[in-house]
Scaffold this motif. Structure first.
Motif, PDB file in Angstrom:
ATOM      1  N   CYS A   4      26.127  62.643 -48.141  1.00  0.00           N
ATOM      2  CA  CYS A   4      27.117  63.578 -48.681  1.00  0.00           C
ATOM      3  C   CYS A   4      28.206  62.905 -49.509  1.00  0.00           C
ATOM      4  CB  CYS A   4      27.712  64.411 -47.553  1.00  0.00           C
ATOM      5  SG  CYS A   4      26.466  65.477 -46.777  1.00  0.00           S
ATOM      6  N   MET A   5      28.258  61.580 -49.522  1.00  0.00           N
ATOM      7  CA  MET A   5      29.214  60.882 -50.381  1.00  0.00           C
ATOM      8  C   MET A   5      28.807  61.018 -51.843  1.00  0.00           C
ATOM      9  SD  MET A   5      30.557  57.380 -48.487  1.00  0.00           S
ATOM     10  CE  MET A   5      29.223  56.455 -49.181  1.00  0.00           C
ATOM     11  N   GLU A   6      27.511  61.185 -52.081  1.00  0.00           N
ATOM     12  CA  GLU A   6      27.007  61.330 -53.448  1.00  0.00           C
ATOM     13  C   GLU A   6      27.017  62.808 -53.826  1.00  0.00           C
ATOM     14  OE1 GLU A   6      26.112  58.768 -55.382  1.00  0.00           O
ATOM     15  OE2 GLU A   6      26.523  57.338 -53.763  1.00  0.00           O
ATOM     16  N   MET A   7      27.858  63.161 -54.793  1.00  0.00           N
ATOM     17  CA  MET A   7      27.981  64.560 -55.207  1.00  0.00           C
ATOM     18  C   MET A   7      26.629  65.101 -55.686  1.00  0.00           C
ATOM     19  SD  MET A   7      30.373  66.665 -54.887  1.00  0.00           S
ATOM     20  CE  MET A   7      30.018  68.393 -55.100  1.00  0.00           C
ATOM     21  N   GLU A   8      25.819  64.241 -56.265  1.00  0.00           N
ATOM     22  CA  GLU A   8      24.485  64.645 -56.731  1.00  0.00           C
ATOM     23  C   GLU A   8      23.648  65.174 -55.562  1.00  0.00           C
ATOM     24  OE1 GLU A   8      20.499  62.505 -58.551  1.00  0.00           O
ATOM     25  OE2 GLU A   8      22.404  61.433 -58.677  1.00  0.00           O
ATOM     26  N   ASN A   9      23.719  64.490 -54.411  1.00  0.00           N
ATOM     27  CA  ASN A   9      22.988  64.940 -53.214  1.00  0.00           C
ATOM     28  C   ASN A   9      23.543  66.262 -52.705  1.00  0.00           C
ATOM     29  OD1 ASN A   9      21.294  62.716 -53.176  1.00  0.00           O
ATOM     30  ND2 ASN A   9      22.626  61.545 -51.820  1.00  0.00           N
ATOM     31  N   VAL A  10      24.873  66.380 -52.690  1.00  0.00           N
ATOM     32  CA  VAL A  10      25.505  67.617 -52.209  1.00  0.00           C
ATOM     33  C   VAL A  10      25.067  68.789 -53.091  1.00  0.00           C
ATOM     34  CG1 VAL A  10      27.696  68.817 -51.833  1.00  0.00           C
ATOM     35  CG2 VAL A  10      27.459  66.408 -51.179  1.00  0.00           C
ATOM     36  N   ASP A  11      25.060  68.564 -54.412  1.00  0.00           N
ATOM     37  CA  ASP A  11      24.620  69.628 -55.326  1.00  0.00           C
ATOM     38  C   ASP A  11      23.174  70.033 -55.039  1.00  0.00           C
ATOM     39  OD1 ASP A  11      27.057  69.808 -56.608  1.00  0.00           O
ATOM     40  OD2 ASP A  11      26.492  68.450 -58.238  1.00  0.00           O
ATOM     41  N   LYS A  12      22.320  69.038 -54.784  1.00  0.00           N
ATOM     42  CA  LYS A  12      20.915  69.335 -54.464  1.00  0.00           C
ATOM     43  C   LYS A  12      20.827  70.172 -53.191  1.00  0.00           C
ATOM     44  CE  LYS A  12      18.745  65.215 -56.458  1.00  0.00           C
ATOM     45  NZ  LYS A  12      18.206  63.900 -56.119  1.00  0.00           N
ATOM     46  N   LEU A  13      21.606  69.806 -52.176  1.00  0.00           N
ATOM     47  CA  LEU A  13      21.593  70.537 -50.906  1.00  0.00           C
ATOM     48  C   LEU A  13      22.149  71.945 -51.087  1.00  0.00           C
ATOM     49  CD1 LEU A  13      22.863  67.689 -48.554  1.00  0.00           C
ATOM     50  CD2 LEU A  13      20.548  68.612 -48.621  1.00  0.00           C
ATOM     51  N   ALA A  14      23.254  72.059 -51.815  1.00  0.00           N
ATOM     52  CA  ALA A  14      23.910  73.355 -51.995  1.00  0.00           C
ATOM     53  C   ALA A  14      23.055  74.314 -52.812  1.00  0.00           C
ATOM     54  CB  ALA A  14      25.274  73.169 -52.658  1.00  0.00           C
ATOM     55  N   ASN A  15      22.200  73.756 -53.671  1.00  0.00           N
ATOM     56  CA  ASN A  15      21.374  74.599 -54.548  1.00  0.00           C
ATOM     57  C   ASN A  15      19.903  74.636 -54.143  1.00  0.00           C
ATOM     58  OD1 ASN A  15      23.490  75.357 -56.436  1.00  0.00           O
ATOM     59  ND2 ASN A  15      23.517  73.192 -56.951  1.00  0.00           N
ATOM     60  N   ALA A  16      19.564  73.997 -53.041  1.00  0.00           N
ATOM     61  CA  ALA A  16      18.164  73.955 -52.601  1.00  0.00           C
ATOM     62  C   ALA A  16      17.630  75.360 -52.355  1.00  0.00           C
ATOM     63  CB  ALA A  16      18.035  73.118 -51.325  1.00  0.00           C
ATOM     64  N   ALA A  17      16.395  75.567 -52.795  1.00  0.00           N
ATOM     65  CA  ALA A  17      15.767  76.883 -52.632  1.00  0.00           C
ATOM     66  C   ALA A  17      14.877  76.936 -51.396  1.00  0.00           C
ATOM     67  CB  ALA A  17      14.970  77.233 -53.874  1.00  0.00           C
ATOM     68  N   SER A  18      14.682  75.779 -50.743  1.00  0.00           N
ATOM     69  CA  SER A  18      13.813  75.771 -49.564  1.00  0.00           C
ATOM     70  C   SER A  18      14.313  74.777 -48.525  1.00  0.00           C
ATOM     71  CB  SER A  18      12.380  75.388 -49.966  1.00  0.00           C
ATOM     72  OG  SER A  18      12.318  74.005 -50.286  1.00  0.00           O
ATOM     73  N   ALA A  19      13.903  75.014 -47.282  1.00  0.00           N
ATOM     74  CA  ALA A  19      14.250  74.108 -46.190  1.00  0.00           C
ATOM     75  C   ALA A  19      13.657  72.727 -46.451  1.00  0.00           C
ATOM     76  CB  ALA A  19      13.735  74.670 -44.868  1.00  0.00           C
ATOM     77  N   GLN A  20      12.467  72.683 -47.035  1.00  0.00           N
ATOM     78  CA  GLN A  20      11.800  71.411 -47.329  1.00  0.00           C
ATOM     79  C   GLN A  20      12.651  70.543 -48.255  1.00  0.00           C
ATOM     80  OE1 GLN A  20       9.035  70.338 -45.773  1.00  0.00           O
ATOM     81  NE2 GLN A  20       9.403  68.381 -46.791  1.00  0.00           N
ATOM     82  N   GLU A  21      13.232  71.161 -49.280  1.00  0.00           N
ATOM     83  CA  GLU A  21      14.093  70.416 -50.216  1.00  0.00           C
ATOM     84  C   GLU A  21      15.264  69.782 -49.473  1.00  0.00           C
ATOM     85  OE1 GLU A  21      15.388  72.157 -54.096  1.00  0.00           O
ATOM     86  OE2 GLU A  21      13.983  73.752 -53.546  1.00  0.00           O
ATOM     87  N   ILE A  22      15.870  70.530 -48.574  1.00  0.00           N
ATOM     88  CA  ILE A  22      17.020  70.022 -47.814  1.00  0.00           C
ATOM     89  C   ILE A  22      16.574  68.851 -46.943  1.00  0.00           C
ATOM     90  CG2 ILE A  22      18.591  70.600 -45.901  1.00  0.00           C
ATOM     91  CD1 ILE A  22      19.171  73.214 -47.396  1.00  0.00           C
ATOM     92  N   MET A  23      15.440  68.995 -46.285  1.00  0.00           N
ATOM     93  CA  MET A  23      14.943  67.921 -45.420  1.00  0.00           C
ATOM     94  C   MET A  23      14.675  66.642 -46.230  1.00  0.00           C
ATOM     95  SD  MET A  23      12.534  70.111 -42.840  1.00  0.00           S
ATOM     96  CE  MET A  23      12.199  68.807 -41.665  1.00  0.00           C
ATOM     97  N   GLU A  24      14.161  66.791 -47.433  1.00  0.00           N
ATOM     98  CA  GLU A  24      13.873  65.636 -48.275  1.00  0.00           C
ATOM     99  C   GLU A  24      15.142  64.920 -48.703  1.00  0.00           C
ATOM    100  OE1 GLU A  24      11.290  67.131 -51.374  1.00  0.00           O
ATOM    101  OE2 GLU A  24       9.675  67.494 -49.922  1.00  0.00           O
ATOM    102  N   VAL A  25      16.179  65.671 -49.074  1.00  0.00           N
ATOM    103  CA  VAL A  25      17.443  65.050 -49.501  1.00  0.00           C
ATOM    104  C   VAL A  25      18.098  64.325 -48.333  1.00  0.00           C
ATOM    105  CG1 VAL A  25      19.758  65.452 -50.427  1.00  0.00           C
ATOM    106  CG2 VAL A  25      17.817  66.703 -51.373  1.00  0.00           C
ATOM    107  N   ILE A  26      18.140  64.949 -47.169  1.00  0.00           N
ATOM    108  CA  ILE A  26      18.776  64.316 -46.008  1.00  0.00           C
ATOM    109  C   ILE A  26      17.937  63.155 -45.502  1.00  0.00           C
ATOM    110  CG2 ILE A  26      19.523  64.663 -43.611  1.00  0.00           C
ATOM    111  CD1 ILE A  26      20.427  67.463 -44.422  1.00  0.00           C
ATOM    112  N   GLY A  27      16.625  63.311 -45.538  1.00  0.00           N
ATOM    113  CA  GLY A  27      15.744  62.221 -45.152  1.00  0.00           C
ATOM    114  C   GLY A  27      15.813  61.870 -43.668  1.00  0.00           C
ATOM    115  N   VAL A  28      16.107  62.847 -42.835  1.00  0.00           N
ATOM    116  CA  VAL A  28      16.150  62.627 -41.378  1.00  0.00           C
ATOM    117  C   VAL A  28      14.931  63.292 -40.763  1.00  0.00           C
ATOM    118  CG1 VAL A  28      17.434  63.036 -39.263  1.00  0.00           C
ATOM    119  CG2 VAL A  28      18.675  62.566 -41.369  1.00  0.00           C
ATOM    120  N   GLU A  29      14.192  62.550 -39.971  1.00  0.00           N
ATOM    121  CA  GLU A  29      13.016  63.131 -39.312  1.00  0.00           C
ATOM    122  C   GLU A  29      13.349  63.454 -37.873  1.00  0.00           C
ATOM    123  OE1 GLU A  29      10.156  64.058 -40.743  1.00  0.00           O
ATOM    124  OE2 GLU A  29      11.161  63.507 -42.564  1.00  0.00           O
TER     125      GLU A  29
END
Length: 142
Positions: free
Chosen positions: A117-142
């Protein structure tokens, strides 16, 4: 049990108060077996004592230390608020990420989220993600 699962991701949640947003992510942690219900009370007390808004349109509600006994498994719930949640002092969260960390996982999970979340680019991806999968990929936590 995975820390982040698709059913822990709430997309396009309508704007609500920060208390309701914290309760929502806490309730999902309860429903999915990560914590017992009193943990939500601890999350609300944490917010009263110190805001969990960390900047970049992100809030990471978690509990006061005396409530960690109510954590059953480490877990994360991500709620996406396209129109934001007012966390006071002009701080608007587009992402409210409820966390519960068992043992040492707590700090590991928190630091991983803070890094992302320090990277605004990541936050934008999360805030605009259209699917749960996209969010999981950005966070990268299994």
């Amino acid at each position: 049990m995975n820390i982040l699962q698709k059913e822990n991701i709430l997309l396009n949640v309508p704007t609500e108060s920060k208390i309701d947003a914290i309760t929502r992510v806490g309730q999902r942690l309860v429903e999915n077996g990560y914590v017992e219900a009193p943990y939500i009370e601890g999350m609300l007390k944490r917010e009263e004592s110190m805001t969990t808004y960390i900047g970049n349109h992100v809030a990471i509600p978690h509990s006061m230390p005396e409530y960690v006994s109510h954590i059953l498994h480490s877990g994360i719930v991500v709620a996406q608020y396209p129109n934001g949640v007012d966390f006071g002092n002009g701080n608007v969260a587009k992402l409210v990420i409820g966390i519960a960390g068992k043992g040492d996982d707590h700090m590991e999970v928190l630091s991983r989220l803070a890094e992302v979340c320090m990277e605004m680019e990541n936050v934008d991806k999360l805030a605009n993600a259209a699917s749960a999968q996209e969010i999981m990929e950005v966070i990268g936590v299994e």
